[in-house]
Design a protein around this motif. Structure first.
Motif, PDB file in Angstrom:
ATOM      1  N   VAL A  25       2.046  11.580 -13.452  1.00 56.98           N
ATOM      2  CA  VAL A  25       2.711  13.285 -14.157  1.00 56.98           C
ATOM      3  C   VAL A  25       4.098  11.822 -14.965  1.00 56.98           C
ATOM      4  CG1 VAL A  25       3.786  15.047 -13.619  1.00 56.98           C
ATOM      5  CG2 VAL A  25       1.784  14.126 -12.880  1.00 56.98           C
ATOM      6  N   LEU A  26       4.787  11.379 -13.450  1.00 61.77           N
ATOM      7  CA  LEU A  26       6.353  11.526 -13.174  1.00 61.77           C
ATOM      8  C   LEU A  26       6.444  10.037 -15.702  1.00 61.77           C
ATOM      9  CD1 LEU A  26       7.632  10.819  -9.875  1.00 61.77           C
ATOM     10  CD2 LEU A  26       7.916  12.450 -11.539  1.00 61.77           C
ATOM     11  N   ALA A  27       5.087   9.000 -15.229  1.00 64.62           N
ATOM     12  CA  ALA A  27       5.533   8.699 -16.880  1.00 64.62           C
ATOM     13  C   ALA A  27       4.695   8.991 -17.576  1.00 64.62           C
ATOM     14  CB  ALA A  27       3.767   7.718 -16.062  1.00 64.62           C
ATOM     15  N   ALA A  28       3.572  10.343 -17.132  1.00 63.59           N
ATOM     16  CA  ALA A  28       4.006  11.168 -18.413  1.00 63.59           C
ATOM     17  C   ALA A  28       5.310  11.786 -18.985  1.00 63.59           C
ATOM     18  CB  ALA A  28       2.314  12.140 -18.548  1.00 63.59           C
ATOM     19  N   ILE A  29       5.973  11.994 -17.724  1.00 66.99           N
ATOM     20  CA  ILE A  29       7.323  13.102 -18.076  1.00 66.99           C
ATOM     21  C   ILE A  29       8.182  12.264 -19.854  1.00 66.99           C
ATOM     22  CG2 ILE A  29      10.040  13.761 -18.006  1.00 66.99           C
ATOM     23  CD1 ILE A  29       8.681  14.330 -15.124  1.00 66.99           C
ATOM     24  N   ASN A  30       8.204  10.618 -19.899  1.00 62.13           N
ATOM     25  CA  ASN A  30       8.902  10.202 -20.948  1.00 62.13           C
ATOM     26  C   ASN A  30       7.772  10.023 -22.367  1.00 62.13           C
ATOM     27  OD1 ASN A  30      10.728   8.846 -19.100  1.00 62.13           O
ATOM     28  ND2 ASN A  30       9.087   7.341 -18.344  1.00 62.13           N
ATOM     29  N   ARG A  31       7.156  10.920 -22.146  1.00 60.95           N
ATOM     30  CA  ARG A  31       5.846  11.329 -23.463  1.00 60.95           C
ATOM     31  C   ARG A  31       6.135  12.291 -23.922  1.00 60.95           C
ATOM     32  NH1 ARG A  31       0.580   9.497 -20.923  1.00 60.95           N
ATOM     33  NH2 ARG A  31      -0.457  10.280 -23.559  1.00 60.95           N
TER      34      ARG A  31
ATOM     35  N   LEU B  85       2.481  18.317 -19.853  1.00 62.38           N
ATOM     36  CA  LEU B  85       1.626  17.555 -18.614  1.00 62.38           C
ATOM     37  C   LEU B  85       0.790  17.692 -18.167  1.00 62.38           C
ATOM     38  CD1 LEU B  85       5.591  17.309 -16.696  1.00 62.38           C
ATOM     39  CD2 LEU B  85       4.131  15.730 -18.205  1.00 62.38           C
ATOM     40  N   ILE B  86       0.403  18.197 -18.074  1.00 60.30           N
ATOM     41  CA  ILE B  86      -1.271  18.834 -17.616  1.00 60.30           C
ATOM     42  C   ILE B  86      -2.017  18.543 -18.433  1.00 60.30           C
ATOM     43  CG2 ILE B  86      -2.965  20.522 -17.265  1.00 60.30           C
ATOM     44  CD1 ILE B  86      -0.567  22.076 -15.393  1.00 60.30           C
ATOM     45  N   GLU B  87      -1.945  18.500 -19.153  1.00 60.31           N
ATOM     46  CA  GLU B  87      -3.206  18.280 -20.904  1.00 60.31           C
ATOM     47  C   GLU B  87      -3.077  16.603 -20.396  1.00 60.31           C
ATOM     48  OE1 GLU B  87      -1.313  20.133 -24.009  1.00 60.31           O
ATOM     49  OE2 GLU B  87      -2.832  21.198 -24.112  1.00 60.31           O
ATOM     50  N   LEU B  88      -2.193  15.756 -20.944  1.00 58.86           N
ATOM     51  CA  LEU B  88      -1.640  14.639 -20.695  1.00 58.86           C
ATOM     52  C   LEU B  88      -2.380  13.858 -19.373  1.00 58.86           C
ATOM     53  CD1 LEU B  88       2.165  14.107 -21.651  1.00 58.86           C
ATOM     54  CD2 LEU B  88       0.233  13.609 -23.029  1.00 58.86           C
ATOM     55  N   THR B  89      -2.091  14.613 -18.146  1.00 57.50           N
ATOM     56  CA  THR B  89      -2.456  13.910 -17.533  1.00 57.50           C
ATOM     57  C   THR B  89      -4.422  13.946 -16.625  1.00 57.50           C
ATOM     58  OG1 THR B  89      -1.701  16.175 -15.982  1.00 57.50           O
ATOM     59  CG2 THR B  89      -0.766  13.955 -15.763  1.00 57.50           C
ATOM     60  N   GLN B  90      -4.805  15.046 -17.683  1.00 58.20           N
ATOM     61  CA  GLN B  90      -6.133  15.282 -17.471  1.00 58.20           C
ATOM     62  C   GLN B  90      -6.706  15.037 -18.088  1.00 58.20           C
ATOM     63  OE1 GLN B  90      -7.938  16.439 -14.781  1.00 58.20           O
ATOM     64  NE2 GLN B  90      -6.723  19.088 -14.332  1.00 58.20           N
ATOM     65  N   ALA B  91      -6.204  14.033 -19.559  1.00 59.32           N
ATOM     66  CA  ALA B  91      -7.043  13.310 -20.897  1.00 59.32           C
ATOM     67  C   ALA B  91      -6.978  12.052 -20.030  1.00 59.32           C
ATOM     68  CB  ALA B  91      -5.893  13.541 -21.739  1.00 59.32           C
TER      69      ALA B  91
ATOM     70  N   GLU C 169      11.725  18.763 -23.306  1.00 57.34           N
ATOM     71  CA  GLU C 169      11.292  19.442 -22.461  1.00 57.34           C
ATOM     72  C   GLU C 169      11.371  18.231 -21.975  1.00 57.34           C
ATOM     73  OE1 GLU C 169       7.212  19.408 -23.909  1.00 57.34           O
ATOM     74  OE2 GLU C 169       7.427  21.785 -25.018  1.00 57.34           O
ATOM     75  N   GLN C 170      11.338  16.599 -22.005  1.00 56.53           N
ATOM     76  CA  GLN C 170      12.199  16.342 -20.743  1.00 56.53           C
ATOM     77  C   GLN C 170      12.841  16.202 -20.376  1.00 56.53           C
ATOM     78  OE1 GLN C 170      12.544  11.047 -21.408  1.00 56.53           O
ATOM     79  NE2 GLN C 170      11.148  11.553 -23.013  1.00 56.53           N
ATOM     80  N   GLU C 171      13.493  16.228 -21.169  1.00 52.12           N
ATOM     81  CA  GLU C 171      15.704  16.456 -20.832  1.00 52.12           C
ATOM     82  C   GLU C 171      15.052  17.851 -19.553  1.00 52.12           C
ATOM     83  OE1 GLU C 171      20.020  16.969 -22.347  1.00 52.12           O
ATOM     84  OE2 GLU C 171      18.240  18.647 -23.341  1.00 52.12           O
ATOM     85  N   ALA C 172      15.100  18.231 -19.792  1.00 51.24           N
ATOM     86  CA  ALA C 172      15.316  19.582 -19.430  1.00 51.24           C
ATOM     87  C   ALA C 172      14.060  19.625 -17.326  1.00 51.24           C
ATOM     88  CB  ALA C 172      14.016  20.986 -19.925  1.00 51.24           C
ATOM     89  N   ILE C 173      12.823  18.959 -17.959  1.00 48.18           N
ATOM     90  CA  ILE C 173      12.465  18.733 -16.364  1.00 48.18           C
ATOM     91  C   ILE C 173      12.843  17.529 -15.367  1.00 48.18           C
ATOM     92  CG2 ILE C 173       9.790  18.090 -15.201  1.00 48.18           C
ATOM     93  CD1 ILE C 173       8.633  18.793 -17.956  1.00 48.18           C
TER      94      ILE C 173
END
Length: 260
Positions: free
Chosen positions: A195-201, A251-257, A206-210
């Motif tokens: 998840v932390l790696a996916a934040i950069n994507r 993030l959920i979509e990215l990590t699940q994929a 959204e990236q800034e807020a999270i």
């Protein structure tokens, strides 16, 4: 006949005790040998090392004796199944019975291929059966454990209308697990890293807020001297929460994929 060579160029050789047992078998009937195949107590005088069973399998193939081959094979599989009952348990893996069956199937295929296509593959089982089977078993257990960690059942997406996705982000600040995410230990660690790696994507907003929220920033504040994500980004509290909500969904979509 053993033909495989070690790294130093020397041929594989059976243990002296194994050769002694094979010499004994040469002087007894198949009926007596069959009775000894069922012995699982290694301390019993009639116990035959599994290396002997591999040798007998090769001999049965050479004699084209299917009935004798099946008898030996059944005895060897029974030993492997007994080994797996203790080595693969529900405390380590889900569906432990299925994993045991997969290991037995893989072992059966390996033996079959070695007997008919690549005899040298069988040498290691005839020389040190326990070590060879343990290596096969361990590889399968490790790969299955990794697969199960990646496919852990959890529901990270807030489903309650009153549940704030912000709780899901804050849960990632924990080092060892979270009730919100529903993962703990090694499973949580793998998930958290992904998840932390996916934040950069994520999109920049959204990236800034999270990212700021993960650093401990407040979403908004009425105090003039206290910084907040809303003030930093020049937006209102609702916009920040919407960015976090959409970022969580992404993030959920990215990590699940990424899960196999």
């Amino acid at each position: 006949m053993l033909t495989r060579r070690r790294a130093d160029g020397s041929l594989y050789t059976r243990r002296i005790a194994t050769d002694a047992k094979l010499i004994q078998l040469a002087s007894v009937s198949r009926t007596d040998t069959l009775a000894r195949l069922s012995k699982h107590d290694r301390n019993h005088s009639d116990y035959l090392p599994s290396e002997c069973l591999v040798y007998l399998l090769r001999a049965a193939v050479g004699d084209d004796d299917l009935r004798w081959f099946n008898a030996i094979c059944s005895a060897l599989m029974a030993r492997c199944a007994l080994n797996l009952r203790w080595a693969v348990n529900a405390g380590v893996l889900r569906d432990s019975e299925g994993v045991r069956e997969d290991i037995l199937s893989e072992f059966t295929l390996k033996i079959s291929e070695a007997l008919h296509e690549d005899p040298e593959q069988l040498d290691v089982f005839e020389v040190a059966f326990d070590l060879a089977f343990a290596a096969l078993r361990t590889d399968r257990i490790r790969s299955e454990a990794l697969r199960q960690r990646r496919q852990s059942t959890f529901n990270p997406q807030p489903t309650d209308a009153d549940d704030d996705p912000d709780r899901w982000i804050l849960a990632l600040a924990s080092d060892d697990g979270s009730d919100v995410v529903g993962l703990y230990g090694a499973e949580y660690e793998i998930f958290r890293k992904s998840v932390l790696a996916a934040i950069n994507r994520l999109p920049a907003a959204e990236q800034e807020a999270i990212s700021l929220r993960l650093q401990g920033w407040q979403i908004s504040s009425e105090e003039a001297d206290m910084n907040s994500i809303a003030k930093h980004c020049g937006v209102d509290e609702r916009t920040v929460r919407n960015r976090i909500r959409s970022g969580v969904k992404r993030l959920i979509e990215l990590t699940q994929a990424e899960r196999p």
